[in-house]
Design a protein around this motif. Structure first.
Motif, short mmCIF file in Angstrom:
data_model
loop_
_atom_site.label_atom_id
_atom_site.label_comp_id
_atom_site.label_asym_id
_atom_site.label_seq_id
_atom_site.Cartn_x
_atom_site.Cartn_y
_atom_site.Cartn_z
N MET A 1 0.93 -1.15 -0.13
CA MET A 1 0.02 0.00 0.11
C MET A 1 0.96 1.31 0.03
O MET A 1 1.82 1.36 0.73
N SER A 3 2.46 4.76 0.66
CA SER A 3 2.39 5.95 1.77
C SER A 3 3.54 6.95 1.35
O SER A 3 4.42 6.72 0.81
N LYS A 117 -9.48 9.59 -0.38
CA LYS A 117 -9.52 8.19 -0.20
C LYS A 117 -7.95 7.87 0.48
O LYS A 117 -7.23 6.82 -0.07
N THR A 130 -1.48 6.99 4.13
CA THR A 130 -1.44 5.83 3.26
C THR A 130 -2.87 5.96 2.58
O THR A 130 -3.76 6.47 2.90
N GLY A 131 -2.45 5.08 1.31
CA GLY A 131 -3.79 5.08 0.31
C GLY A 131 -3.54 4.01 -0.62
O GLY A 131 -2.45 3.60 -0.73
N LYS A 132 -4.67 3.80 -1.27
CA LYS A 132 -4.79 2.47 -2.37
C LYS A 132 -3.92 3.07 -3.76
O LYS A 132 -3.28 2.10 -4.36
N LYS A 133 -3.89 4.20 -3.88
CA LYS A 133 -3.50 4.80 -5.23
C LYS A 133 -2.68 5.85 -5.11
O LYS A 133 -2.65 6.83 -4.23
N ARG A 134 -1.59 6.12 -6.02
CA ARG A 134 -0.30 7.01 -5.83
C ARG A 134 -1.30 8.32 -5.98
O ARG A 134 -0.65 9.38 -5.56
N ASP A 136 -3.97 9.56 -5.14
CA ASP A 136 -4.73 9.90 -4.11
C ASP A 136 -3.75 10.62 -3.36
O ASP A 136 -3.79 11.46 -2.57
N ASP A 160 5.72 2.89 -2.70
CA ASP A 160 4.81 2.61 -3.71
C ASP A 160 4.24 1.15 -3.46
O ASP A 160 5.00 0.31 -2.93
#
Length: 160
Positions: A1, A3, A117, A130-134, A136, A160
């Protein structure tokens, strides 16, 4: 994930260089000839002293210019007040490092209010996002850069 960390750090080596540069300028200025004025750096405390109030203001401006030339954000300086010692007027500054708990809570709140998100958590003197997509995470960085905060922020440890 993916961050990254939000930190507020200044490079002490650059601060030392900025102080040395301001001292050299102090020695070269004609309006400070035969004037008792000095700039001292002790640990994370900066003390400027001069004979008169307007000379002290000139010293503060010289110090801020030296910081700007060295790409050090002047928001890292916090005033600790003035004092008089004999015939000298002194101005004390503290160099702020790290994000205080109140500011960290404010940053986390700002991120949550934007309904991004991403998740933000306070970890000591830094905030981890932290997030699921770069994308975001980059959106969060852009939002924080635009925000008017009274401390300098750096974004590091991007994974990444």
């Amino acid at each position: 994930m993916p961050s990254f960390d939000i930190v507020s750090e200044i490079e002490m080596h650059e601060v030392t260089n900025a102080v040395d540069q301001a001292k050299r300028e102090l020695g070269n200025r004609w309006d400070f000839k035969n004037v008792e004025a000095d700039i001292e750096l002790e640990d994370k405390r900066l003390t400027l002293s001069a004979e008169q109030e307007f000379q002290l203001e000139q010293l503060v401006d010289m110090m801020r210019m030296a910081f700007a030339k060295r790409n050090i954000d002047t928001r890292a300086l916090s005033e600790d007040g003035e004092s008089k010692a004999g015939k000298l007027v002194k101005q004390h500054f503290t160099l702020k490092q790290g994000i205080e708990t109140d500011m960290a809570k404010k940053i986390v709140k700002m991120i949550k209010e934007q309904k991004m998100k991403v998740q933000a958590s306070i970890q000591g003197d830094k905030v981890r996002v932290t997030g699921k997509k770069r994308d975001d995470l980059q959106e969060a960085i852009a939002m924080l850069r635009e925000a008017e905060l009274d401390i300098p922020l750096q974004f590091n440890n991007f994974r990444d």
